[in-house]
Design a protein around this motif. Structure first.
Motif, mmCIF file in Angstrom:
data_model
loop_
_atom_site.group_PDB
_atom_site.id
_atom_site.type_symbol
_atom_site.label_atom_id
_atom_site.label_comp_id
_atom_site.label_asym_id
_atom_site.label_seq_id
_atom_site.Cartn_x
_atom_site.Cartn_y
_atom_site.Cartn_z
ATOM 1 N N LEU A 164 0.890 -1.407 0.194
ATOM 2 C CA LEU A 164 -0.262 0.272 0.479
ATOM 3 C C LEU A 164 0.605 1.143 0.103
ATOM 4 C CD1 LEU A 164 -2.835 -1.117 2.618
ATOM 5 C CD2 LEU A 164 -3.458 -1.138 -0.207
ATOM 6 N N SER A 165 1.476 0.736 0.420
ATOM 7 C CA SER A 165 2.558 2.582 1.070
ATOM 8 C C SER A 165 3.558 2.648 -0.802
ATOM 9 C CB SER A 165 3.808 1.970 1.933
ATOM 10 O OG SER A 165 3.378 2.144 3.128
ATOM 11 N N LEU A 166 4.099 1.685 -1.489
ATOM 12 C CA LEU A 166 4.477 1.414 -2.748
ATOM 13 C C LEU A 166 4.166 2.398 -4.051
ATOM 14 C CD1 LEU A 166 6.570 -1.852 -2.907
ATOM 15 C CD2 LEU A 166 7.316 0.850 -1.865
ATOM 16 N N ILE A 167 2.409 1.407 -3.998
ATOM 17 C CA ILE A 167 1.441 2.550 -5.104
ATOM 18 C C ILE A 167 1.278 3.854 -4.273
ATOM 19 C CG2 ILE A 167 0.728 0.112 -5.329
ATOM 20 C CD1 ILE A 167 -1.925 0.546 -3.588
ATOM 21 N N GLY A 168 1.777 4.439 -3.566
ATOM 22 C CA GLY A 168 1.230 5.752 -3.181
ATOM 23 C C GLY A 168 -0.098 5.626 -3.280
ATOM 24 N N GLU A 169 -0.468 6.832 -3.822
ATOM 25 C CA GLU A 169 -1.696 7.909 -3.778
ATOM 26 C C GLU A 169 -3.179 6.596 -3.311
ATOM 27 O OE1 GLU A 169 -4.266 11.150 -1.889
ATOM 28 O OE2 GLU A 169 -1.982 11.047 -2.131
ATOM 29 N N LYS A 170 -2.835 6.170 -5.233
ATOM 30 C CA LYS A 170 -3.820 5.214 -4.551
ATOM 31 C C LYS A 170 -3.921 4.385 -3.471
ATOM 32 C CE LYS A 170 -3.121 4.057 -9.994
ATOM 33 N NZ LYS A 170 -2.803 3.169 -10.816
ATOM 34 N N GLY A 171 -3.181 4.182 -2.959
ATOM 35 C CA GLY A 171 -2.828 3.317 -1.676
ATOM 36 C C GLY A 171 -3.769 3.795 -0.191
ATOM 37 N N GLN A 172 -3.922 4.900 -0.413
ATOM 38 C CA GLN A 172 -4.724 5.797 0.527
ATOM 39 C C GLN A 172 -6.374 5.845 0.547
ATOM 40 O OE1 GLN A 172 -2.519 7.734 2.497
ATOM 41 N NE2 GLN A 172 -0.969 6.467 1.799
ATOM 42 N N PRO A 173 -6.208 5.791 0.403
ATOM 43 C CA PRO A 173 -8.683 5.327 0.326
ATOM 44 C C PRO A 173 -8.451 4.224 1.278
ATOM 45 C CG PRO A 173 -8.590 5.674 -1.638
ATOM 46 C CD PRO A 173 -6.712 5.383 -1.274
ATOM 47 N N VAL A 174 -7.331 2.879 1.107
ATOM 48 C CA VAL A 174 -7.459 1.556 1.652
ATOM 49 C C VAL A 174 -6.762 2.102 2.767
ATOM 50 C CG1 VAL A 174 -6.619 -0.772 1.914
ATOM 51 C CG2 VAL A 174 -6.970 0.161 -0.240
ATOM 52 N N VAL A 175 -5.619 3.065 3.233
ATOM 53 C CA VAL A 175 -4.731 2.816 4.292
ATOM 54 C C VAL A 175 -6.365 3.761 5.646
ATOM 55 C CG1 VAL A 175 -3.415 4.314 5.594
ATOM 56 C CG2 VAL A 175 -2.903 3.757 3.142
ATOM 57 N N ARG A 176 -6.698 4.664 4.867
ATOM 58 C CA ARG A 176 -7.967 5.438 5.500
ATOM 59 C C ARG A 176 -9.035 4.412 6.053
ATOM 60 N NH1 ARG A 176 -6.604 9.495 2.081
ATOM 61 N NH2 ARG A 176 -8.275 8.774 0.440
ATOM 62 N N VAL A 177 -9.664 3.590 5.225
ATOM 63 C CA VAL A 177 -10.439 2.312 5.968
ATOM 64 C C VAL A 177 -9.566 1.770 6.913
ATOM 65 C CG1 VAL A 177 -11.461 0.229 5.666
ATOM 66 C CG2 VAL A 177 -11.995 1.853 3.593
ATOM 67 N N PHE A 178 -8.605 1.220 7.170
ATOM 68 C CA PHE A 178 -7.375 0.387 7.931
ATOM 69 C C PHE A 178 -7.370 0.927 8.894
ATOM 70 C CE2 PHE A 178 -6.590 -2.975 4.326
ATOM 71 C CZ PHE A 178 -6.623 -3.650 5.205
ATOM 72 N N ASP A 179 -7.010 2.719 9.148
ATOM 73 C CA ASP A 179 -6.939 3.390 10.282
ATOM 74 C C ASP A 179 -8.339 3.707 11.113
ATOM 75 O OD1 ASP A 179 -5.548 5.195 11.670
ATOM 76 O OD2 ASP A 179 -6.382 6.874 10.024
ATOM 77 N N SER A 180 -9.034 4.013 10.164
ATOM 78 C CA SER A 180 -10.957 3.879 10.744
ATOM 79 C C SER A 180 -11.155 2.420 11.438
ATOM 80 C CB SER A 180 -11.466 4.163 10.012
ATOM 81 O OG SER A 180 -11.406 5.614 9.800
ATOM 82 N N PHE A 181 -10.283 1.304 10.941
ATOM 83 C CA PHE A 181 -11.125 -0.122 11.414
ATOM 84 C C PHE A 181 -10.480 -0.282 12.579
ATOM 85 C CE2 PHE A 181 -10.162 -4.620 11.075
ATOM 86 C CZ PHE A 181 -11.587 -4.968 11.622
ATOM 87 N N ALA A 182 -9.233 0.509 12.400
ATOM 88 C CA ALA A 182 -7.676 0.052 13.503
ATOM 89 C C ALA A 182 -8.323 1.624 15.183
ATOM 90 C CB ALA A 182 -6.467 0.876 12.979
ATOM 91 N N GLU A 183 -9.211 2.791 14.897
ATOM 92 C CA GLU A 183 -9.792 3.618 15.651
ATOM 93 C C GLU A 183 -10.434 2.423 16.705
ATOM 94 O OE1 GLU A 183 -8.202 6.063 16.866
ATOM 95 O OE2 GLU A 183 -6.657 6.069 15.753
ATOM 96 N N GLY A 184 -11.049 1.877 15.494
ATOM 97 C CA GLY A 184 -12.727 1.232 16.245
ATOM 98 C C GLY A 184 -12.086 0.154 17.004
ATOM 99 N N MET A 185 -10.695 -0.884 16.373
ATOM 100 C CA MET A 185 -10.927 -1.597 17.196
ATOM 101 C C MET A 185 -10.148 -1.196 18.981
ATOM 102 S SD MET A 185 -11.281 -4.485 16.137
ATOM 103 C CE MET A 185 -12.489 -4.783 15.763
ATOM 104 N N TYR A 186 -9.556 -0.106 18.960
ATOM 105 C CA TYR A 186 -9.104 0.837 20.186
ATOM 106 C C TYR A 186 -10.411 0.463 20.983
ATOM 107 C CZ TYR A 186 -4.503 1.190 17.608
ATOM 108 O OH TYR A 186 -3.870 0.781 16.566
ATOM 109 N N LYS A 187 -11.002 0.753 20.264
ATOM 110 C CA LYS A 187 -12.745 1.804 21.495
ATOM 111 C C LYS A 187 -13.134 0.630 21.628
ATOM 112 C CE LYS A 187 -13.499 5.100 22.652
ATOM 113 N NZ LYS A 187 -13.545 5.796 23.524
ATOM 114 N N LEU A 188 -13.035 -0.500 21.298
ATOM 115 C CA LEU A 188 -13.694 -1.433 21.577
ATOM 116 C C LEU A 188 -12.725 -2.122 22.926
ATOM 117 C CD1 LEU A 188 -15.689 -4.137 21.299
ATOM 118 C CD2 LEU A 188 -14.905 -4.556 19.427
ATOM 119 N N THR A 189 -11.244 -2.553 23.023
ATOM 120 C CA THR A 189 -10.607 -2.429 23.151
ATOM 121 C C THR A 189 -11.077 -1.983 24.953
ATOM 122 O OG1 THR A 189 -9.055 -3.051 22.173
ATOM 123 C CG2 THR A 189 -8.432 -3.018 24.078
ATOM 124 N N GLY A 190 -11.142 -0.733 24.708
ATOM 125 C CA GLY A 190 -11.780 0.477 25.641
ATOM 126 C C GLY A 190 -12.480 -0.007 26.096
#
Length: 417
Positions: A164-190
């Motif tokens: 995802l890092s190597l494909i640059g801007e094209k990978g950013q939408p997926v990265v944002r999805v994972f970022d939101s998903f990870a934040e959701g996991m952090y909140k669920l952990t709390g």
């Protein structure tokens, strides 16, 4: 009445989480001692807590690693962090097994005991190097997720993050999805951690009721030496490395790690405690997401300092029971074997037993003697797991500090929750 409820709720919220968890642990010990095996009625509370943590473990590890890898945009920096991480884990593991050997040599926990170990033991066979390397790459990532094969999940997550890092801007939408998903996991952990005091109470009440004094007394010296070694390793090695290499306060590190340490002691699982460790690293210790999300999952998989220390103590304990004198060469062999085996067997279920059988075979001790400590393995496992988790967090803090990825204001804050 409503005012009273609101006041009591406010007081409960102001109590730091580690204090709530510790209160649950202490209450569980007392309940187990009073009720004995009847305390197993509280075990479902612990089972629910463990299931909830395991529920978030795989998605949290995967999403955190992808986010962590994509946050480290420099490939050279990623490689540098990886080398530092593995090197520190190997170094602390060597220290751990050495401390175990030293304490067992001086205190001789097996001297004067007469215990039978006629129970047959069939230890699992450790995989060879080629088998281990082949097994790192998942043929089916979905199967790896379903089976909870952490190393395979890590490999897939690292590969996807790099891609995802190597494909640059094209990978950013997926990265944002994972970022939101990870934040959701952090909140669920709390949310899950709010239940931790009750889950810990259920777990410890069951363990305390199951292992009464009559079971522990013959092996109390072994338990004492192992726990002493674990404490010394944290106080001397971890605190020393933080002070010398990182110029950081060991007390702040321990204070910020308490939530994870208490949960790790209760669950006896570094992997199950990983969501809590990630929360501690980011919220209490000030480590950046990129470093914490990379270093901690790797540590939960390959770092086994507490287990290595335990191996050193138990091998000498068994040798003393049998009246076998180990040579200086045997001692060196134990250190090297335990250090390397800590990584080589990390992905295999029952890794503590596998490590112990490997080391005993190397120094010529009968494998059936493992049955001596089988009855108290859970009690020893709780201590060594806490050390493993403390080591994961210490290395994460040091790597973060060395990379300029540690928020000193958060780390030095006296308010930890």
């Amino acid at each position: 009445m409503n005012h009273t409820n609101a006041l009591s709720g406010s007081l409960w919220q102001r109590i730091p989480l580690w204090q709530k968890i510790f209160a649950g642990l202490a209450s569980g010990v007392l309940t187990g001692m009073l009720l004995g095996e009847e305390a197993s009625m509280f075990k479902p509370l612990g089972d629910i807590f463990i299931n909830a943590i395991m529920m978030v473990m795989v998605p949290l590890v995967f999403s955190s690693l992808v986010v962590g890898i994509t946050a480290i945009r420099d490939p050279q920096k990623m490689g540098r962090i990886g080398i530092k991480t593995v090197s520190l884990y190997l170094l602390t593991t060597a220290f751990a097994v050495s401390i175990g050997l030293l304490l067992a040599t001086v205190l001789r926990p097996g001297a004067g005991l007469e215990l039978s170990f006629d129970t047959p033991v069939n230890p699992a066979v450790a995989p060879g190097l080629i088998e281990l390397l082949v097994g790192l790459v998942p043929r089916n990532p979905i199967e790896a997720f379903a089976s909870g094969k952490t190393l395979q999940i890590i490999v897939f997550a690292v590969g996807l993050g790099i891609s995802l890092s190597l494909i640059g801007e094209k990978g950013q939408p997926v990265v944002r999805v994972f970022d939101s998903f990870a934040e959701g996991m952090y909140k669920l952990t709390g949310i899950i951690m709010a239940f931790a005091p009750f889950g810990v109470f259920g777990l410890i009440a069951h363990v305390s009721g199951q292992y009464g004094p009559e079971v522990l007394l013959p092996l109390v010296k072994l338990i004492g030496v192992t726990y002493l070694g674990c404490i010394l390793h944290v106080v001397i090695v971890y605190a020393g490395l933080l002070r010398v290499l990182g110029k950081l306060s060991p007390l702040r590190y321990l204070q910020g790690s308490l939530d994870a340490l208490v949960v790790g002691y209760s669950t006896a699982s570094s992997t199950a405690t990983l969501p809590v460790s990630l929360r501690c690293a980011r919220k209490n210790l000030g480590v950046s997401e990129g470093v914490a999300d990379f270093v901690l999952p790797v540590g939960a998989t390959i770092n086994m300092d507490g287990t290595a220390l335990y191996q050193g103590v138990v091998v000498l304990f068994i040798a003393q029971l049998l009246g076998v004198d180990l040579s200086l060469m045997d001692y060196g062999l134990i250190v090297v074997t335990a250090t390397l085996a800590s990584i080589g067997t990390a992905a295999v279920p029952g890794s503590g037993l596998i490590m112990l059988s490997i080391i005993m075979a190397q120094v010529g001790l009968p494998l059936e003697a493992i049955a001596v400590v089988a009855g108290i393995d859970r009690i020893l496992d709780m201590a060594r797991t806490s050390v493993n988790i403390a080591g994961d967090l210490m290395v994460t803090v040091l790597v973060g500090k060395s990379e300029g990825e540690l928020n000193d204001k958060i780390f030095n804050s006296p308010s930890k929750s």
